[in-house]
Design a protein around this motif. Structure first.
Motif, PDB file in Angstrom:
ATOM      1  N   VAL A 240       0.842  -1.198   0.000  1.00 40.62           N
ATOM      2  CA  VAL A 240       0.000   0.000   0.000  1.00 40.62           C
ATOM      3  C   VAL A 240       0.881   1.252   0.000  1.00 40.62           C
ATOM      4  O   VAL A 240       0.633   2.214  -0.732  1.00 40.62           O
ATOM      5  N   VAL A 241       1.937   1.225   0.810  1.00 40.56           N
ATOM      6  CA  VAL A 241       2.831   2.386   0.885  1.00 40.56           C
ATOM      7  C   VAL A 241       3.481   2.642  -0.467  1.00 40.56           C
ATOM      8  O   VAL A 241       3.588   3.791  -0.912  1.00 40.56           O
ATOM      9  N   ASN A 242       3.897   1.574  -1.137  1.00 39.68           N
ATOM     10  CA  ASN A 242       4.532   1.783  -2.438  1.00 39.68           C
ATOM     11  C   ASN A 242       3.564   2.351  -3.462  1.00 39.68           C
ATOM     12  O   ASN A 242       3.937   3.204  -4.269  1.00 39.68           O
ATOM     13  N   ILE A 243       2.331   1.890  -3.416  1.00 43.38           N
ATOM     14  CA  ILE A 243       1.321   2.466  -4.306  1.00 43.38           C
ATOM     15  C   ILE A 243       1.159   3.946  -3.969  1.00 43.38           C
ATOM     16  O   ILE A 243       1.151   4.810  -4.848  1.00 43.38           O
ATOM     17  N   GLY A 244       1.070   4.226  -2.677  1.00 43.37           N
ATOM     18  CA  GLY A 244       0.902   5.609  -2.241  1.00 43.37           C
ATOM     19  C   GLY A 244       2.034   6.497  -2.690  1.00 43.37           C
ATOM     20  O   GLY A 244       1.825   7.632  -3.126  1.00 43.37           O
ATOM     21  N   MET A 245       3.263   5.971  -2.604  1.00 40.07           N
ATOM     22  CA  MET A 245       4.400   6.812  -2.973  1.00 40.07           C
ATOM     23  C   MET A 245       4.460   7.031  -4.479  1.00 40.07           C
ATOM     24  O   MET A 245       4.937   8.059  -4.937  1.00 40.07           O
ATOM     25  N   TRP A 246       3.992   6.064  -5.245  1.00 34.28           N
ATOM     26  CA  TRP A 246       3.929   6.324  -6.681  1.00 34.28           C
ATOM     27  C   TRP A 246       2.927   7.463  -6.925  1.00 34.28           C
ATOM     28  O   TRP A 246       3.192   8.379  -7.699  1.00 34.28           O
ATOM     29  N   PHE A 247       1.798   7.383  -6.231  1.00 32.23           N
ATOM     30  CA  PHE A 247       0.792   8.433  -6.394  1.00 32.23           C
ATOM     31  C   PHE A 247       1.295   9.782  -5.920  1.00 32.23           C
ATOM     32  O   PHE A 247       0.941  10.809  -6.487  1.00 32.23           O
ATOM     33  N   GLU A 248       2.150   9.789  -4.892  1.00 32.93           N
ATOM     34  CA  GLU A 248       2.666  11.070  -4.432  1.00 32.93           C
ATOM     35  C   GLU A 248       3.404  11.781  -5.557  1.00 32.93           C
ATOM     36  O   GLU A 248       3.179  12.950  -5.847  1.00 32.93           O
ATOM     37  N   ARG A 249       4.275  11.050  -6.236  1.00 33.00           N
ATOM     38  CA  ARG A 249       5.034  11.665  -7.330  1.00 33.00           C
ATOM     39  C   ARG A 249       4.113  12.077  -8.470  1.00 33.00           C
ATOM     40  O   ARG A 249       4.283  13.120  -9.080  1.00 33.00           O
ATOM     41  N   PHE A 250       3.117  11.239  -8.718  1.00 39.57           N
ATOM     42  CA  PHE A 250       2.155  11.565  -9.769  1.00 39.57           C
ATOM     43  C   PHE A 250       1.401  12.848  -9.418  1.00 39.57           C
ATOM     44  O   PHE A 250       1.244  13.744 -10.252  1.00 39.57           O
ATOM     45  N   VAL A 251       0.962  12.938  -8.167  1.00 39.89           N
ATOM     46  CA  VAL A 251       0.205  14.114  -7.727  1.00 39.89           C
ATOM     47  C   VAL A 251       1.063  15.366  -7.851  1.00 39.89           C
ATOM     48  O   VAL A 251       0.628  16.386  -8.395  1.00 39.89           O
ATOM     49  N   ILE A 252       2.294  15.285  -7.358  1.00 39.90           N
ATOM     50  CA  ILE A 252       3.158  16.467  -7.412  1.00 39.90           C
ATOM     51  C   ILE A 252       3.353  16.912  -8.855  1.00 39.90           C
ATOM     52  O   ILE A 252       3.223  18.094  -9.183  1.00 39.90           O
ATOM     53  N   ILE A 253       3.657  15.957  -9.722  1.00 39.93           N
ATOM     54  CA  ILE A 253       4.025  16.328 -11.081  1.00 39.93           C
ATOM     55  C   ILE A 253       2.795  16.753 -11.879  1.00 39.93           C
ATOM     56  O   ILE A 253       2.748  17.862 -12.434  1.00 39.93           O
TER      57      ILE A 253
END
Lengths: 469, 177
Positions: free
Chosen positions: A380-393
Motif C-alpha cells: 500500500v505504501v509503495n502504491i501511495g508513494m507512486w501516487f505522491e510523485r504523480f500528484v506532485i508532477i
C-alpha cells in the motif's frame, strides 16, 4: 551467572540471530540457497519477468521509433508518468543505501541481516530509474549532450540546470552503490568459491572474489574501505533525492516551487524504499528459510522506520498546504486546493490514505510484528508513494497560471506498458541476484554473533551488556 | 627462484587465534598472517598491524574530484562556452555545488575501492593458501595462522613447533613455485 538482574528488553536486544546458529550454520544457510537445485517456481517467475521485460524492450523501441507522442503527454502536462516513474524508482533505491551507510555509521548491528538484500534492491531500482530520464528525452541518440564532452559544435552543457545536476547525482549514486555492494560481496563470494562443488562455480566465484583469502592484513584495509564508503554514501544518499527535488523546486510552477521539497523528498524516498525492502524480504525469508537470520525483530525495526518516515511525509503534506495558504500566493493556494478537490482529487486522496493513514497501524506492536499486515501495508505504501510523485508532477502542471492552457492528463497504453515493463527489469535482475549471489552478508552476520567476540565465554553476560552501552 | 613456503595452523575460535597471534608476534615473527572468515577486533592489536593508510588515498582522490568538478564548470561556463542564463554571472558557483559534490564523492569512492585493492594486492588468484583443500574453511568457520618462508625467523621445524605450542591444529606446509 547473574541472569536475573538483566532486564528482559536488554537480553532480547542482544539477539540479532535466533536459533543460536554456529558460524558454519550461517554460511550454510545463506550459501545453500544458491547451491541447491533451481526450484521450478524460480523458472516460472523468471519467465514471467523476462516476458514483461521483453514487453518493455518492445515499448521502448517503439518509443524511440515513433517519439514520445505515443505517451499521453501534451500541453500543458509535458511530464507525467515518465518522471513519476523515475522519481518513484530512485526513491525505492534509497532504503538500500540508507541501511548500508547510515545505519552502519550509527552502529546499528541489526542492519547486517538485511543490508545485502536492500543494496541489491537499490541497484536494480536505480537501473530502472535511470532508464526513464534516458528515454523521456525522446531523441535518445542525443543524450550524450548531457555529458561534458568536447564535441564538434563546441557546445557544453548548462551546469546551472538542475536536470544536469540530476545526471551527475544519479549517475554517481548508481556507481557508488554498485561499488559499495560489490565490496561487501567480495568475502562472501570467496565463501561460495571455497564451497564450490563444480569447476564452473569455482572459476566464476573465484574470478569475482578477486583472490580474497580472509587475511587479517586485508581485513584492516577492507573495514576501513567499508567505513569510508559508508561515510561518503551518507551525504550522497541524502543529496540524491534533494537534487531530484531541485528539478521541481527550482522551477516557478505553483506546487513545485517550495523549499520543503528536499527534506520531504528524502523522507518519502526512505519511506518507499523501506516498504519495498519489507515487501521483498517477507517473501524471500519465507521462501528460502532465512527466518533465523532475518528475525521478526528486524522486520519490526524496519516497520518503525516506515512509521517514522510516513509520519514525516504526512507532516510535509500538511506543511505544504499551510504554506500555500500562509504565503498569500494566489496561484500557490489554488494549486493546493485544486490538488485536494480538483479533477485529480482521487489521486490526492489515494496518496493521503496510503502514505499518511496506512503506516499509522504500525504504532501497534501487534501489527508491526504481523507478517500479513506488514506485507499488505508495504505494498500500500509503495502504491501511495507512486501516487505522491504523480500528484506532485501532474496536478501542478495541468492547471498553471493561465486557465486557457489548462488540460487533463490521461495515460496511454504505452505509458502503462513502460511503467509495468520497468518492473520486468527490476524483478529479472532480482531473481538472478537471489539465485546466484548470497542474499545475506555472511561475514557480517557472523561478526555480530556472540561467539565472534574473542572474549566470548571469558566473562559473564553483564559485562557484555555493559560494554554494548 | 626458491620455492615459496607457507606454514599454516588451524584454530577453532577467535579467542584462540588472538592469543596465538600475540605469541607469534612476541616471538619476533613479522611475515605472518591470519586467515579468518570475518574481521576479529583485537586481532589487529595482537598482530600489531599498523592503521590503514586508505584514508589518505581517499582524501587525495576527493580533492581531485572536487577540483575537476569545480574546474570543469568554471572553465566551460566562463571561458569555453560563456552564456548568460537567467541573468546569472558566468561563474555562479552556488549552482555548481551539486556537480562538484557529486564528482568529489565519485572520485573518493573510486579511490576507496581501488585504493583498498591496491593496498591489499588484489586481485591475486594464485596465492598458496587458496590452493590448499585444508584451508577451504577460512571463509567458513575456521581460523588460520600462516607463516611465510620469507620471514627471517622462519625455520621449518622451529616454526612448526611454535605453532603447535600456541595451540595450532592440522599444521600444514604449502608450497608454490
Amino acid at each position: 551467572m547473574p541472569e536475573a538482574i538483566l532486564p528482559a528488553s536488554l537480553v532480547e536486544e542482544e539477539k540479532l540471530v535466533s536459533g543460536n546458529p554456529s558460524f558454519h550454520d550461517i554460511t550454510h544457510l545463506v550459501s545453500e540457497v544458491t547451491e541447491r537445485k533451481t526450484p521450478m517456481a524460480w523458472y516460472i517467475v523468471l519467465a514471467l519477468s523476462l516476458g514483461i521485460l521483453a514487453a518493455f524492450g518492445g515499448t521502448v523501441m517503439y518509443l524511440v521509433w515513433a517519439g514520445i507522442g505515443i505517451w499521453g503527454l501534451q500541453q500543458p502536462v509535458g511530464w507525467a508518468w515518465d518522471i513519476t516513474n523515475f522519481v518513484f524508482w530512485v526513491g525505492i533505491g534509497h532504503a538500500g543505501t540508507l541501511i548500508s551507510a547510515i545505519l552502519f555509521l550509527f552502529r546499528q548491528k541489526w542492519r547486517t541481516s538485511i543490508n545485502r538484500f536492500a543494496e541489491a534492491m537499490t541497484l536494480f531500482a536505480v537501473a530502472c530509474a535511470l532508464l526513464f530520464p534516458g528515454i523521456h528525452v525522446g531523441r535518445i541518440w542525443m543524450t550524450y549532450y548531457l555529458a561534458p564532452l568536447p564535441n564538434a559544435m563546441g557546445m557544453w552543457p548548462n551546469f546551472r540546470s538542475p536536470l544536469l545536476w540530476d545526471v551527475f547525482a544519479v549517475g554517481t549514486y548508481g556507481t557508488v552503490s554498485l561499488l559499495f555492494w560489490y565490496v561487501g560481496l567480495i568475502p562472501d563470494l570467496a565463501t561460495l568459491r571455497d564451497r564450490a562443488k563444480t569447476k564452473t562455480r569455482a572459476m566464476l566465484y573465484g574470478l569475482f572474489s578477486l583472490g580474497w583469502r580472509g587475511s587479517m592484513r586485508h581485513w584492516i584495509n577492507y573495514e576501513r574501505a567499508y567505513l569510508i564508503l559508508a561515510g561518503i554514501s551518507t551525504p550522497l544518499v541524502l543529496s540524491v533525492h534533494t537534487i531530484v527535488s531541485f528539478d521541481f523546486a527550482t522551477s516557478v510552477i505553483p506546487g513545485w516551487h517550495t523549499t520543503i521539497f528536499p527534506p520531504y523528498f528524502v523522507a518519502g524516498a526512505i519511506f518507499s524504499g523501506f516498504a519495498m525492502v519489507v515487501t521483498l524480504m517477507v517473501l524471500a525469508r519465507q521462501l528460502f528459510g532465512l527466518k533465523d537470520l532475518v528475525t521478526i525483530g528486524h522486520l519490526e525495526k524496519m516497520n518503525k522506520i516506515i512509521l517514522l518516515t510516513g509520519t514525516l511525509v504526512g507532516y510535509a503534506y500538511a506543511m505544504e498546504f499551510f504554506i500555500a495558504w500562509y504565503s498569500g500566493g494566489e496561484y500557490e493556494r489554488f494549486a493546493f486546493i485544486n490538488r485536494a478537490f480538483g479533477p485529480y482529487a482521487w489521486a490526492y486522496w489515494t496518496m493521503i490514505t496510503c502514505n499518511v493513514i496506512s503506516p499509522q497501524f504500525f504504532w501497534f506492536k501487534r501489527f508491526r510484528r504481523s507478517i500479513p499486515v506488514m506485507f499488505v501495508l508495504s505494498i500500500v505504501v509503495n502504491i501511495g508513494m507512486w501516487f505522491e510523485r504523480f500528484v506532485i508532477i501532474v496536478t501542478s502542471l495541468h492547471r498553471d497560471f493561465l486557465p486557457s492552457s489548462w488540460g487533463y492528463f490521461m495515460p496511454s497504453k504505452w505509458d502503462l506498458l513502460t511503467f509495468i515493463g520497468s518492473f520486468g527489469l527490476f524483478f529479472t535482475l532480482f531473481l538472478l541476484f537471489i539465485r546466484f549471489l548470497p542474499m545475506i552478508a555472511i561475514a557480517e552476520v557472523k561478526s555480530v554473533t556472540p561467539q565472534a567476540d574473542p572474549h566470548f565465554g571469558h566473562r559473564n553476560e553483564g559485562d557484555l551488556v555493559a560494554e554494548a552501552h | 627462484m626458491a620455492k615459496h613456503k607457507v606454514l599454516v595452523a588451524e584454530f577453532d575460535t577467535p579467542a584462540e587465534i588472538v592469543s596465538a597471534a600475540g605469541k607469534l608476534q612476541a616471538a619476533g615473527y613479522r611475515d605472518y598472517d591470519a586467515h579468518i572468515p570475518f574481521p576479529i577486533h583485537g586481532l589487529d592489536k595482537a598482530m600489531k598491524i599498523p592503521d590503514s593508510k586508505l584514508g589518505w588515498i581517499v582524501l587525495a582522490c576527493g580533492i581531485t574530484g572536487a577540483s575537476i568538478g569545480l574546474g570543469l564548470q568554471w572553465w566551460s561556463s566562463t571561458i569555453e562556452y560563456p552564456m548568460v542564463i537567467g541573468g546569472k554571472p558566468f561563474f555562479s558557483f552556488q549552482a555548481f555545488v551539486p556537480v562538484t559534490f557529486a564528482l568529489t564523492i565519485l572520485l573518493s569512492a573510486f579511490g576507496t575501492v581501488f585504493g583498498m585493492f591496491a593496498l591489499n594486492g588484489l586481485p591475486r588468484w594464485h596465492h598458496p593458501v587458496l590452493m590448499h583443500p585444508n584451508l577451504r574453511r577460512m571463509t567458513d568457520d575456521k581460523f588460520y595462522l600462516s607463516v611465510e618462508s620469507d620471514d627471517p625467523r622462519f625455520d621449518l621445524t622451529k616454526t612448526r613447533d611454535l605453532l603447535e605450542q600456541v595451540g595450532g591444529k592440522r599444521i600444514a606446509l604449502l608450497e608454490t613455485p
